[in-house]
Design a protein around this motif. Structure first.
Motif, short mmCIF file in Angstrom:
data_model
loop_
_atom_site.label_atom_id
_atom_site.label_comp_id
_atom_site.label_asym_id
_atom_site.label_seq_id
_atom_site.Cartn_x
_atom_site.Cartn_y
_atom_site.Cartn_z
N THR A 15 38.14 -100.76 8.42
CA THR A 15 37.26 -100.87 7.69
C THR A 15 35.80 -100.00 8.15
N TYR A 16 34.80 -99.97 7.38
CA TYR A 16 33.68 -98.85 7.17
C TYR A 16 32.32 -99.13 6.75
N ASN A 17 31.77 -99.10 6.84
CA ASN A 17 30.06 -99.11 5.91
C ASN A 17 29.76 -98.36 5.47
N TRP A 18 29.09 -98.22 4.35
CA TRP A 18 28.44 -97.19 3.53
C TRP A 18 27.00 -97.23 4.32
N TYR A 19 26.57 -97.64 5.43
CA TYR A 19 25.50 -97.41 6.12
C TYR A 19 24.45 -96.09 5.97
N GLY A 20 25.32 -94.95 5.34
CA GLY A 20 23.99 -93.40 5.27
C GLY A 20 22.73 -93.53 3.56
N TYR A 44 44.28 -90.31 -3.02
CA TYR A 44 43.00 -91.54 -2.25
C TYR A 44 43.55 -90.93 -0.86
N TYR A 45 44.31 -91.54 -0.63
CA TYR A 45 44.61 -91.27 1.42
C TYR A 45 44.36 -90.90 2.02
N ASP A 46 44.63 -89.21 1.63
CA ASP A 46 44.63 -88.21 2.15
C ASP A 46 42.35 -87.78 2.34
N PHE A 47 42.33 -88.01 0.99
CA PHE A 47 40.29 -88.05 1.11
C PHE A 47 40.24 -89.25 2.01
N ALA A 48 40.51 -90.25 1.99
CA ALA A 48 39.77 -91.49 2.61
C ALA A 48 39.96 -91.24 4.43
N ASN A 49 41.08 -91.00 4.51
CA ASN A 49 40.86 -90.40 5.82
C ASN A 49 40.47 -89.38 6.61
N GLU A 50 40.28 -88.71 5.78
CA GLU A 50 39.57 -87.51 5.91
C GLU A 50 37.88 -87.91 6.28
N ASN A 51 37.50 -88.55 5.15
CA ASN A 51 36.18 -89.03 5.05
C ASN A 51 36.09 -90.16 4.67
N PRO A 52 35.92 -91.60 5.46
CA PRO A 52 35.80 -92.62 4.96
C PRO A 52 34.82 -93.28 4.46
N PHE A 53 34.03 -92.53 4.00
CA PHE A 53 32.54 -93.68 3.28
C PHE A 53 32.98 -92.47 1.68
N VAL A 54 33.43 -91.84 1.31
CA VAL A 54 34.25 -91.18 -0.17
C VAL A 54 33.84 -92.62 -0.86
N SER A 55 33.70 -92.39 -2.19
CA SER A 55 33.48 -93.20 -3.10
C SER A 55 34.85 -93.99 -4.08
N PRO A 56 34.76 -94.98 -4.30
CA PRO A 56 36.34 -95.67 -5.05
C PRO A 56 36.21 -95.18 -6.81
N ASP A 87 17.89 -97.21 -9.87
CA ASP A 87 19.54 -98.28 -10.38
C ASP A 87 20.14 -98.52 -10.68
N PRO A 88 20.26 -99.03 -9.03
CA PRO A 88 21.98 -98.74 -8.31
C PRO A 88 22.90 -99.71 -8.87
N LEU A 89 24.00 -99.90 -9.72
CA LEU A 89 24.89 -100.96 -9.58
C LEU A 89 25.91 -101.23 -8.55
N THR A 90 26.25 -100.38 -7.66
CA THR A 90 27.56 -101.15 -6.96
C THR A 90 27.00 -100.68 -5.55
N GLU A 91 27.19 -101.42 -3.98
CA GLU A 91 26.55 -100.98 -3.04
C GLU A 91 26.28 -99.55 -2.55
N TYR A 92 27.24 -98.69 -3.43
CA TYR A 92 27.68 -97.16 -2.64
C TYR A 92 27.11 -96.25 -3.87
N GLN A 93 26.32 -97.03 -4.79
CA GLN A 93 24.94 -95.64 -5.01
C GLN A 93 23.78 -95.40 -5.41
N PHE A 94 23.55 -95.91 -3.89
CA PHE A 94 22.29 -95.90 -2.94
C PHE A 94 22.02 -94.33 -1.81
N GLY A 95 23.59 -92.97 -3.12
CA GLY A 95 23.12 -92.19 -2.08
C GLY A 95 23.73 -92.57 -0.58
N ASN A 96 25.02 -92.70 -0.42
CA ASN A 96 25.25 -93.63 0.77
C ASN A 96 26.93 -93.13 0.66
N SER A 97 27.51 -92.69 -0.41
CA SER A 97 29.22 -92.26 -0.01
C SER A 97 29.07 -90.92 -1.20
#
Length: 574
Positions: A176-181, A349-361, A411-421
């Motif tokens: 579990t992670y958070n797109w806090y950036g 996707y598995y390799d990308f998420a393990n190297e950088n867990p803040f990628v967007s889906p 006008d972000p539509l999802t929680e990872y469209q705030f420049g945080n992914s």
């Protein structure tokens, strides 16, 4: 008669005496001694035949027998027993098959591990592994939640026979992670109130492997993985591999065969327009021949890959070099080596998420064509305790994957469209690097390792090699201080990287901005110390990021400062 004899003797004596008185001198005379005979010793010879006694009357020897008459004698003497000298040996270290470890630290961090192994019989083992690492966060100047957790569970069964050994295993991972950036220059604090920017990755896998002894087929393995997240993303991957030794005219040709299938989907793309589906399968064959000649070792091979994009019904065929050589210039002191290799790298996707867990889906997944990677270097041992390795690399890759920050939007539509992914950008990249490594084993109680690598990049379409560092370095040290105390340290250095900060105004395109940002280099110093209470129980303390640098590993994602953790480890047998 007697008187006559006496008178005659006296008369003779007187005549002699009177004659002597008349001779006054003795004339000189020469005496010549003539040796008439010189004796010589003739050669001796041995009698070859021993004489035989033919006397029939010879007396034969009579056999004599001796009898000893023993008389017991009382004695009080007792000899001292001898004692062998002993050599002092170190006490054998007891090794345990299982251990459990638990630590608690700052930022409400919990670290736990359990490893189990049980011998069912002489050739059967069963075991498992469980680990958990979590923190409740608390990074300075971060508005959103920044907690994380990683939990892993694995179990296996292994059996050994005379001709082969096989193993099956399976497991489950949860992260579990958070797109806090979030770049706060684009948003007000109330824009983020109540926003849940959490991401959860789940991973289920199982597989097996078998190794053969003295067979044409050396080994074979199979692995299936199901990876997904809580945003309806899903990915399946199946990889099968085998290695075969084929005899050809008295020589062995090694061939590696592989099948790699990948298929997955994302619920939506970054613009929330449509679903993303991807899938492909690749078949690989890599024959090679190894030749030894005195100090020269040469591996000659080639790799064939057939690739089929199942989503777009597109097929390609690739041929890659697979050559490597080494030559001993000065025994173990100086060994020169080099090679030319290539491969089709399967991205997932598995390799990308393990190297950088803040990628967007919402990623586009495609493989990287590593056309070639050539390298030359020297390695060896300066002394019995000091080894080194120097190497230069030049790599050419098509569709190399690099991470770049997703744009922020008004006008972000999802929680990872705030420049945080982060998204994945592909480009044709050539990379030149120089690397060095030094390993030192001063004694059994102290080891030290240092390595570093310098990079330069050249891109075709992208303006920079995004998030690729220009320099990396690390140092590792372990020291067994005494029988009870042990310590260690590690230092990581990552050089400067480039990324893009983008802002998209959905109402006015003229307000869109794109800025290239340089991420500062950073170093991370870590250390640990422990004390062994007894053979089974030990305690430890760890400190991470000792310099307390709030550096950014990724743009707008600062890390925790100084982290301190303490705990204990217990070893045991069933």
């Amino acid at each position: 008669m007697k008187i006559k004899h006496i008178i005659l003797a006296i008369f003779t004596l007187s005549l002699t005496f009177s004659h002597a008185q008349e001779k006054d001198t003795i004339a000189n005379q020469t005496v010549n001694v003539i040796k008439p005979y010189t004796p010589t010793i003739s050669d001796a010879f041995k009698i070859k035949d021993n004489p035989k006694l033919s006397d029939s009357n010879a007396v034969k020897k009579k056999e004599i027998k001796y009898n000893i008459f023993s008389i017991p004698v009382a004695s009080t003497f007792t000899p001292a027993k001898g004692k062998a000298a002993t050599v002092e040996r170190a006490k054998a270290v007891k090794l345990y098959d299982n251990y459990a470890s638990l630590g608690i630290g700052s930022y409400t961090t919990i670290l736990g591990e359990v490893y189990l192994n049980h011998e069912l019989s002489r050739d059967e083992n069963i075991g498992g592994y469980f680990s958990h690492h979590s923190s409740q966060g608390g990074i300075d100047d971060v508005v959103l939640d920044d907690n994380f957790s990683k939990t892993k569970l694995n179990a296996y069964y292994k059996k050994s026979d005379r001709d082969y050994t096989w193993q099956v295993d399976g497991g489950f991972n949860l992260q579990t992670y958070n797109w806090y950036g979030v770049p706060l220059e684009y948003y007000e604090a109330n824009d983020l109130d109540g926003m849940d920017a959490g991401q959860t990755y789940n991973d289920l896998y199982f597989g097996g492997k078998i190794d053969f002894e003295d067979a044409i087929v050396k080994d074979a393995s199979l692995r299936f993985r199901r990876f997904g997240d809580n945003h309806d993303s899903a990915e399946n991957r199946l990889v099968a591999k085998s290695s075969v030794d084929v005899p050809v005219q008295g020589e062995l040709i090694n061939a590696k065969v592989s099948i790699d299938y990948l298929g997955g989907s994302f619920d939506r793309d970054l613009e929330n327009i449509s679903e993303i589906n991807y899938g492909n399968v690749s078949l690989g064959l890599a024959p090679s021949y190894q030749m030894h000649q005195e100090d020269l070792t040469l591996d000659l091979g080639v790799k064939f890959v057939y690739f089929n994009d199942t989503e777009y019904s597109d097929s390609k065929f690739f041929i890659y070099p697979n050559i490597e050589a080494s030559y001993r210039l000065v025994d173990e002191i100086l060994i020169a080596y080099g090679g030319l290799k290539g491969d089709l790298i399967q991205n997932s996707y598995y390799d990308f998420a393990n190297e950088n867990p803040f990628v967007s889906p919402s990623l586009f997944i495609t493989p990287t064509d590593q056309q070639y990677k050539t390298f030359v270097g020297v390695k060896g041992k300066l002394t019995n305790s000091i080894g080194y390795n120097l190497k230069a690399n030049y790599t050419s890759e098509k569709n190399k994957a690099m991470y770049t920050s997703n744009p922020a939007s008004n006008d972000p539509l999802t929680e990872y469209q705030f420049g945080n992914s982060f998204n994945v950008a592909y480009d044709d990249v050539t990379t030149f690097s120089v690397a060095g490594e030094l390993n030192v084993d001063f004694n059994r109680n102290f080891t030290l390792g240092v390595k570093g690598e310098f990079f330069t990049y050249s891109t075709d379409n992208q303006s920079e090699a995004w998030n690729m560092p220009d320099l990396t370095a690390s140092l590792f040290m372990d020291y067994q201080i005494s029988e009870k105390w042990f310590a260690g340290s590690s230092i990581f250095f990552v050089g400067e990287r480039k990324d893009q900060s983008m802002y998209v105004d959905e109402l006015n395109e003229l307000n869109n901005t794109v800025t290239t940002v340089s991420l500062d280099s950073y170093f991370d110093i870590n250390a640990h110390v422990g004390y062994k209470i007894n053979d089974q129980l030990s305690v430890f303390a760890k400190a991470n990021n000792i310099a307390s640098q709030n550096y950014e590993r990724w743009l707008n994602f600062p890390v925790q400062g100084l982290q301190v953790l303490a705990g204990a480890t217990y070893q045991f047998d069933f």
